[in-house]
Structures are given as structure tokens and as C-alpha cells.
Write an enzyme that holds these catalytic residues in place. Structure first.
Site, PDB file in Angstrom:
ATOM      1  N   ALA A   1       0.823  -1.212   0.000  1.00  0.00           N
ATOM      2  CA  ALA A   1       0.000   0.000   0.000  1.00  0.00           C
ATOM      3  C   ALA A   1       0.852   1.254   0.000  1.00  0.00           C
ATOM      4  O   ALA A   1       0.504   2.254  -0.617  1.00  0.00           O
ATOM      5  CB  ALA A   1      -0.923  -0.010   1.214  1.00  0.00           C
TER       6      ALA A   1
ATOM      7  N   ASP B   1      -6.019   1.366 -10.726  1.00  0.00           N
ATOM      8  CA  ASP B   1      -5.579   2.746 -10.529  1.00  0.00           C
ATOM      9  C   ASP B   1      -4.654   3.201 -11.646  1.00  0.00           C
ATOM     10  O   ASP B   1      -4.629   4.371 -12.007  1.00  0.00           O
ATOM     11  CB  ASP B   1      -4.780   2.846  -9.225  1.00  0.00           C
TER      12      ASP B   1
ATOM     13  N   ILE C   1       3.962   1.771  -1.124  1.00  0.00           N
ATOM     14  CA  ILE C   1       4.881   2.054  -2.220  1.00  0.00           C
ATOM     15  C   ILE C   1       4.105   2.404  -3.492  1.00  0.00           C
ATOM     16  O   ILE C   1       3.303   1.612  -3.963  1.00  0.00           O
ATOM     17  CB  ILE C   1       5.797   0.842  -2.484  1.00  0.00           C
TER      18      ILE C   1
ATOM     19  N   GLU D   1       3.915   2.030  -6.685  1.00  0.00           N
ATOM     20  CA  GLU D   1       4.651   1.288  -7.702  1.00  0.00           C
ATOM     21  C   GLU D   1       4.452   1.828  -9.117  1.00  0.00           C
ATOM     22  O   GLU D   1       5.337   1.735  -9.944  1.00  0.00           O
ATOM     23  CB  GLU D   1       4.344  -0.212  -7.661  1.00  0.00           C
TER      24      GLU D   1
ATOM     25  N   ASP E   1      16.799  35.899 -30.152  1.00  0.00           N
ATOM     26  CA  ASP E   1      17.372  36.642 -31.267  1.00  0.00           C
ATOM     27  C   ASP E   1      16.248  37.348 -31.991  1.00  0.00           C
ATOM     28  O   ASP E   1      15.113  36.869 -31.991  1.00  0.00           O
ATOM     29  CB  ASP E   1      18.028  35.675 -32.259  1.00  0.00           C
TER      30      ASP E   1
END
Ligand code: ADP
Ligand code: MG
Length: 859
Positions: free
Chosen positions: A278, A697, A280, A282, A324
Site C-alpha cells: 500500500a 488505478d 509504495i 509502484e 534573437d
């Protein structure tokens, strides 16, 4: 072969070539026989290597361990599901990484160098890769030498070979036959691949290509390792590491609490694993890479080639753009419209022009020429060439009568160019350049004070009409001087011409956009101050109280003084490229992120020291391109501004995905922690958390990466510091994480009235579905979703639908649901799940309404 000790004719015959170049049919044959002119790159990572590397990280190792431990504990199904998910994630990440790599490679190809070659007697520009031995190649200032060449023509040709010989000063090349044992650094009749032309022009015949070149022999030493990780990716990596440590601490705490409650060690182990999973994020590294790569592709469509990934991010936070004038803010299509001779006291329209000597100077003292009825060369010179055509002074005819025998090429330091032509026994010297520069090398008696004042006045009136002014001078000699530098002295003043270079239409809008976005546009030019101001005013760069500074004034002040006044100066006129570095430094000392354009060899230092060096794609030299972070395919100022816009959008979108994914993790941790603390049964199994983090997710997060920009993205003021973990982001992530966590806990508690499996199924569904619903809250931090078209991002809709189908399948499909330890819901529970999952929408809307969704950062 010892090319430097052979006569040119011998080389021509041994390579079956000549002044007219090779025949194209022969080129094909040679390419088939000897291959292409390229250095073999270091071996790239294979797809398999990329795939395997997905398992060698903390997350992968924890999960593989967890899977093995589950297997030993007899939880075979769990073990297999975990492995399957890890495998699935690795496949997904590999696909993303390979795609990102491919798009970056395509970019590299786009900025590969070209070579000017003569084949079948015709000059053409081809990719340097296609050169073969025997090709005749033209070298100009700013070019990289594309292969090893024996030189045949030399016009003040200087080449810097430090990469090969260690000699940092450019070597002047000349035509001699050398001894066989001459060392590399002494071979003045050769040009070696990947060294660079810093001055003059030249021509030569290719003798070695690819790995047979001198640089090819040491190629492995030169493999440059560019940093491709962006600052944000580095910070995300650091965040990942912090979260892993935090997860370990939480795991220990949970373990201790569990021990105190006397719960079985096996169960506590699985809970600890769930928590680690949960905590980390990933999906983050992979997604941020993909978002960057997609953004880079979109920038190409808007004519901006990004050469380094970090530039994408830096672009979004640009606060100053130094540009320029000629070609970037103006169209670089010049036309001579006015002229004046020393005897006039006013400027005349070019239509009634017939001054033979001046016309002759105009067509002789230029490198521009007609090639198959098309003018090629510097636009300033094309204007002169065309002036000649319009007044019956043909360059080729004139040149056959007055062949060029020597020259001092134009450089933006001297702002002069001189050519010498032979006619009969006489030598004609023609010099053109900036008016002040020309006046300073004319003899006193050629222009008296009155005429001088007069010319200066005419110059002023031309310049204030935004005309670029070029002056001409000449002299005749009986013999060539020893020292060519003396050519530019004691000249007779001939006259001036004024040419118009209209501002680019898009540049005006882009400048306006800059002002709205809090970005300061600054004009830098070698042109006269009055010309520059006239154009700057027209474009909106120079305001009422803006200042113009000239190169001469810049020379007089030191860096501290420049630092104090730099913010009030919008136009730098009559500057040399080396001044650009000081301007960049001064702005940077004020904490700005500075973009700077450039095209010539001398611009390279400024391009490097700027935060975003932008090289011209069309007129830019290889050297400038190599020193830059961004190449403007169309040389256009407006392109920088759209790249900034794209950069801001990419930055925004990465922040959205970070915030989105972290909110989910915060929610998960809250759920597990609460459950352990209160000694409940586990609400979420490791495989549930994994499925959500890696699949349901991940899809919406990826879709958020291509979210369209907020409508006011270029109305937001540029911020000098870009911190990912701003107070604002932390605030939003935390409250939304708590929201997701509480909804999940509520679902679990309601489900407990049915059974533990029902409760876990409800917790899983609400966690997954509420996140999917929540993903629609991210289009804007402050504006209601109703203010945006709801179908703003169709990818997000697609991702949401797929994710919902996966969740549904995991709950209802027989077999799959027993694998996932889930079960179909009763109608009552189903309605509860749907209602709870929809809540993030009204909650976040309400927070936006209260103005609480976003907090002000201190800075
Ligand atoms: P910019 O690119 O900013 O317009 P340059 O360095 O190209 O500035 O030119 C500076 C000045 O040098 C011009 O105003 C003009 O007077 C002179 N100049 C430009 N091009 C040439 C050329 N090909 N030959 C001689 N003089 C030139
Ligand atoms: Mg120029």
C-alpha cells in the site's frame, strides 16, 4: 591509407571521383559494399533486459518474497495471484518503457547532422550518414565535419579538433602535401570527422567513413552518457525510497500491535506485506516516464524537438525568454527597400537605383547564390542578390568578370565581410557590414565630417523605420597584401542600403502570451539599436519604460551593475554572441529560469549556460544544435512559447498522477492501520491492494497524463521555484487520501453485518471504484467539473470503463472471484457500494466551492 601525403589528383583517381562529385548510381554501389557512415553505438538494453529489470527493485523483491512465503504457508492460490500480478505489472512497465525509449530514439534521429554534398555536379543536403568515400563535401562555419576528408578548397578555414588531438585552439587549414609520418595534429590538409568548423569555408573529398574514421577508432571512448533522468523523476525516486522506509517502520509497528493482541504471525505477516504494498507507489516511475515521452512527441508536432528529457520540465517553469531578433521574431525574409549614397542628403526608394559600383559590390561581396532558380544563403545576402537581379546585375556574369581571389568571411563579432576580386591586373576589394563598423575603416578623405553626419542621419531615419542597414566600402590595389587583415582599412565609402524584415505575425501573439504568463521576453540582436527598438516596440517587447542597451554599453559595465539593471532592459542591440552569456547569468542570479536562442558557433556557450538553450532548426549550425536542449524546427519565437505551454501541461499532469496515486496509498494505509489498531479482521488482502495499485488505478493515472491543459494554463504566473511536494499538493493528497480511506472503512463496517468476505468485497470495491470516480476531480484544482466539458478527456473515460469492468469481473465471475477471495454482492450492499463510491465527486466539488481544495504556497 595515408591520405595526407598524396596529391589531390591521386586521391580523385583512387576513389574514382572528381570536382563534380560521384554519380548517384556509384553512391548506391558503395553504400551496399561499405555500409553507412555511422559509428556503431554501444549495445542497447534488449527488451528482455528491460523486462527483467522490472523485478529488481524493492517493490518487486518484497512481492516475490511474499509470494514465496505464501507458497510455503500453503496459500498456493495467493502465491500464484501475487506472482501473476507482479508479472502483469512488469509486462505493462516494459511496454511503456520500450515505447518511451522508441519515441526518444526517433527524436535523436530528427536532430541527426546533415552534410552538404556535391553529386552529379549538383549540391544537395543529405543526412551525414549517407556519405561514401569519394563524396565531395562543402564545409561552412558551424558545421561538424561529417567524415574524414582531404581538403581541396580553403577560405580562411579553421577547424577545432580538440576531441582528437587535445589541441583546444582551432587549426588553420591549408593546401600542402605532407610527409607520411605527419602526426594527426599537423595534418593541415585534412579534416577529421566530428571536429568542427569554427571559421571560414572549405571543400574536400571524403576519404574514410564510419568506424574507419579517426574518431571511429576511438569511438568507444567518446560514448557520451547523457543524464536522461529529469529532476522530477529523481525526486520521485527519492520519494519512493522514503516511502519504503516509512513502510518498514509501519510494518514493525503493526507487527508489535498484532503481537500485543496475540494474533497469529502468519496473518500479521500478510498484513505487513499488504501495508508495504500500500505504501509504495509502484506505478509512479513508469507513468511519469510515459507522460514525459508522450509530451515530447506532442512537442514535435508543435515544431519543438526536445533533446533532453529534463528540458521538458524546465520549459514549464521558464520565466525569461531571451530571443534573437532576426529570423526568430522576424520572418528573415529581407528585401532592400531604400538606399543612400554619400552625396545624397536623404534616403531614396530602391526603384530608381542604378549605381553600378554599389550594385557590383552587392552581388560580389556575398556567399548567397542562385541554385536552380532558387536563392540559397543568408537572407541578408539573398536580399542583395535579388536587388542585383532586379537591377540587371547578374551575380554569375559579374563574377566571371571579377573572379573572387580572397575573402574575410562575415562573423558577428566584426560585423564585416570582405571579398577581393581580380579584374585585369587590378584587385578590387569590397567590404560590407554594419554602418559604424564600415565608417571606422574608411579613409578620412573618402568621407568628410559633413557627409558622415549626413549618412548617420539617414541611417537613423531608416533604422527608426525598422530597416536593417548595411553599409558598403571598396578600394583598388595593384597587388595582394601579405596580411589579409589589412584589407579592411583605408577604404572608400560607397553607400548604404536599408532592408525590411517584417516581424512574424505569430510572434506578436506569443509575446502577449508571455506577458500574461509572467514570462519576460527579451530581444537580443546584432542589429542597430534604433532598428531593434522599432521592431521591439511593434512586437510589444519594448514598453514605455523598457530600456535598450547596446553591446558597447554592456562592455563598460561590470557584472554587478548588469545584475542590478538587467530586469529593466528589454532590448540588447549591437551585441556579440559572447555578451549573451553575461545576460543569461545576470537573469539567473535573480533566480530566473532562462531560455536563450542561438544559431552560430559563438552562441554555443550561451546556449549551454541557459536553462533552456534553443537552437534554430533551419539556420542553426550543428554546433548550436548540439549545445541546445530544444531545437526550433521553424526558427520561430512562438514555438518556444508553445513548448513552454506544453511543458507546463506535462508538469501539471505528472503532478496530477502523483497526487492521485498517493491519495490512494494514503487511503489504503489508513484502512489497514485502523483495522490493526482496533483489532478488526483484515479489510483488504494483499492481492486486493495489488490489483488496485497495479491495474485499476494505473489506467486512469495513465489517462490523466494526457489531460488537456487547463484553459488558463498560460495565464498563471511563472513560479521561480518548482517544488513537487508543495504545501498545496500535500494538503490535497492527505485530505483526499483520508476521504478514500474513510469511505473504504465505512464500506467494510457495513459489509461486516453480512459476512467477512462480503465486508472485504465491499472494502475492495469501494476503494477501487471511489478512486476511479475521484480521477475525474483532477481536471482543475479550483474550477468545478461542471465548468469544463465532462468529456474533456476521453481516454480517462475509456480507462474508467475498463477499470470498472475489471472490478466487476473480479467480484462476479465464478472462478476468478474465488481466486481473488471475493464474492458477488447482495443488492443492498451493491447500492451501498455505488453510493459510497460516488461520494468523492460531491465532496471534492464542495471543497472547491469553499476554496479549500487548493492552498496557497508560501512562494
Ligand atoms: P542578428 O542576427 O541579430 O540580426 P547579426 O550578427 O547577423 O545579427 O548581424 C549584425 C550586423 O552585422 C547586421 O546589422 C549587419 O549590419 C551586419 N551583417 C549581417 N549579416 C552580414 C553579412 N552577411 N555581411 C556583412 N555584414 C552583415
Ligand atoms: Mg544573423
Amino acid at each position: 591509407m595515408v591520405w595526407h601525403s598524396k596529391k589531390i589528383d591521386e586521391i580523385y583517381s583512387s576513389l574514382a571521383s572528381g570536382n563534380q562529385g560521384l554519380k548517384s548510381s556509384r553512391v548506391k554501389e558503395l553504400q551496399e559494399q561499405h555500409g553507412f557512415n555511422e559509428l556503431k553505438a554501444a549495445a542497447k538494453k534488449t527488451v528482455l533486459q528491460i523486462f527483467l529489470s522490472q523485478f529488481i527493485n524493492v517493490m518487486g523483491i518484497i512481492l516475490i518474497l511474499a509470494s514465496i512465503v505464501s507458497a510455503f504457508m500453503g496459500e498456493t492460490v495467493d502465491s500464484i495471484v501475487i506472482m501473476a500480478l507482479v508479472f502483469f505489472n512488469a509486462v505493462l512497465s516494459t511496454v511503456q518503457e520500450v515505447k518511451a525509449e522508441q519515441s526518444l530514439e526517433a527524436l535523436e534521429k530528427m536532430s541527426a547532422p546533415n552534410a552538404k554534398v556535391i553529386r552529379d555536379g549538383i549540391q544537395a543536403v543529405i543526412p551525414a550518414k549517407e556519405l561514401v568515400a569519394g563524396d565531395i563535401v562543402i564545409l561552412e562555419t558551424g558545421d561538424y565535419v561529417p567524415a574524414d576528408m582531404r581538403l581541396t578548397e580553403f577560405a580562411s578555414l579553421k577547424i577545432q579538433e580538440s576531441a582528437l588531438t587535445g589541441e583546444s585552439l582551432p587549426v588553420e587549414k591549408s593546401d600542402t602535401v605532407l610527409a607520411e609520418d605527419a602526426s594527426l595534429g599537423d595534418r593541415v590538409n585534412m579534416a577529421y570527422s566530428s571536429s568542427l568548423v569554427t571559421y571560414g569555408r572549405g571543400k574536400g573529398i571524403v576519404v574514410e567513413i564510419g568506424m574507419n574514421t579517426e574518431v571511429g577508432k576511438i569511438a568507444s571512448m567518446l560514448q557520451n552518457t547523457k543524464d536522461t533522468e529529469t529532476p522530477m523523476q529523481k525526486r520521485l525516486d527519492a520519494l519512493g525510497k522514503t516511502l519504503v522506509k516509512a513502510a518498514l517502520i509501519i510494518c514493525v509497528v503493526i507487527f508489535i500491535i498484532g503481537e500485543l493482541y496475540g494474533r497469529p504471525a502468519v496473518e500479521m505477516f500478510m498484513t505487513a506485506v499488504s501495508l508495504a504494498v500500500a505504501a509504495i507507489p509502484e506505478g509512479l516511475p513508469a507513468i511519469s516516464t510515459v507522460v514525459l515521452a508522450l509530451g515530447v512527441q506532442r512537442m514535435v508536432k508543435r515544431n519543438a524537438i526536445v533533446r533532453t528529457l529534463p528540458a521538458v520540465e524546465t520549459l514549464g517553469s521558464a520565466t525569461v525568454i531571451c530571443s534573437d531578433k532576426t529570423g526568430t521574431l522576424t520572418q528573415n525574409k529581407m528585401t532592400v527597400v531604400k538606399y543612400a549614397l554619400p552625396s545624397f542628403n536623404g534616403a531614396k526608394e530602391i526603384s530608381d537605383f542604378n549605381e553600378t559600383e554599389l550594385l557590383r559590390a552587392a552581388v560580389l561581396c556575398i556567399d548567397a547564390k542562385m541554385l536552380q532558380d532558387r536563392p540559397i544563403g543568408d537572407p541578408t545576402e539573398i536580399a542583395l542578390l535579388e536587388m542585383g537581379i532586379n537591377h540587371k546585375m547578374d551575380k554569375n556574369e559579374t563574377e566571371s568578370e571579377f573572379p573572387r581571389v580572397a575573402e574575410l568571411p562575415f562573423d558577428s563579432e566584426r560585423k564585416l565581410m570582405t571579398t577581393v576580386h581580380k579584374n585585369g591586373n587590378e584587385f578590387y576589394v569590397y567590404t560590407k557590414g554594419g554602418l559604424d563598423e564600415i565608417l571606422s575603416i574608411c579613409s578620412k578623405d573618402s568621407i568628410d565630417t559633413e557627409k558622415r553626419q549626413n549618412i548617420l542621419k539617414i541611417n537613423e531615419s531608416m533604422a527608426s523605420g525598422a530597416l536593417r542597414v548595411l553599409a558598403f566600402a571598396c578600394k583598388r590595389m595593384d597587388s595582394m597584401p601579405e596580411d589579409l587583415k589589412t584589407l579592411e582599412s583605408e577604404l572608400q565609402f560607397m553607400g548604404i542600403v536599408g532592408m525590411i524584415d517584417p516581424p512574424r505575425q505569430e510572434a506578436k501573439d506569443a509575446v502577449e502570451k508571455c506577458h500574461e504568463a509572467g514570462i519576460i521576453p527579451v530581444m537580443i540582436t546584432g542589429d542597430h539599436a534604433i532598428t531593434a527598438s522599432a521592431i521591439a516596440r511593434d512586437l510589444g517587447i519594448l514598453s514605455e519604460n523598457g530600456r535598450v542597451l547596446t553591446g558597447a554599453e554592456l562592455e563598460k559595465i561590470n557584472d554587478d551593475e548588469l545584475f542590478k539593471m538587467v530586469e529593466s532592459i528589454s532590448v540588447y542591440a549591437r551585441v556579440s554572441p559572447e555578451h549573451k552569456v553575461r545576460i543569461v547569468d545576470a537573469w539567473q542570479k535573480h533566480g530566473n529560469v532562462v531560455a536563450m536562442t542561438g544559431d552560430g558557433v559563438n552562441d554555443a556557450p550561451a546556449l549551454k549556460s541557459a536553462d533552456i538553450g534553443c537552437a534554430m532548426g533551419q539556420v542553426g549550425t550543428d554546433v548550436a544544435k548540439d549545445a541546445s536542449d530544444l531545437i526550433l524546427v521553424d526558427d520561430n519565437f512562438a514555438t518556444i512559447v508553445s513548448a513552454v505551454e506544453e511543458g507546463r501541461r506535462i508538469y501539471d499532469n505528472i503532478l496530477k498522477t502523483v497526487s492521485f496515486l498517493l491519495a490512494c496509498n494514503v487511503g489504503e494505509i489508513l484502512v489497514i492501520f485502523t483495522a490493526t489498531l482496533l483489532n478488526w479482521a483484515t479489510p483488504l488482502l494483499p492481492i486486493h491492494i495489488l490489483l488496485i495499485n497495479l491495474v485499476t488505478d494505473g489506467l486512469p493515472a495513465l489517462a490523466m497524463g494526457v489531460d488537456p491543459p487547463e484553459s488558463d494554463i498560460m495565464k498563471r504566473k511563472a513560479k521561480k521555484s518548482q517544488e513537487i511536494f508543495s504545501k498545496d499538493l500535500i494538503h490535497r493528497t492527505l485530505y483526499q487520501g483520508v476521504m478514500i480511506g474513510m469511505l473504504t472503512i465505512a464500506a467494510f463496517l457495513i459489509g461486516m453485518r453480512t459476512s467477512i468476505i462480503a465486508a472485504q468485497t465491499m472494502a475492495f470495491s469501494v476503494l477501487a471504484l471511489s478512486q476511479i470516480v475521484h480521477s475525474f476531480n483532477f481536471h482543475s484544482k479550483t474550477k468545478s467539473i461542471l465548468k469544463d466539458p465532462p468529456f474533456k478527456n476521453i481516454y480517462l473515460f475509456g480507462a474508467a470503463i475498463v477499470s470498472i469492468l475489471i472490478v466487476t469481473a473480479c467480484i462476479t465471475l465464478p472462478g476468478l472471484n474465488s481466486l481473488m477471495k471475493l464474492e458477488p454482492l447482495s443488492n443492498y450492499n451493491l447500492v451501498t457500494v455505488i453510493l459510497l463510491s460516488l461520494l468523492p465527486l460531491p465532496i471534492v466539488e464542495f471543497m472547491k466551492f469553499l476554496g479549500l481544495n487548493s492552498v496557497k504556497d508560501e512562494k
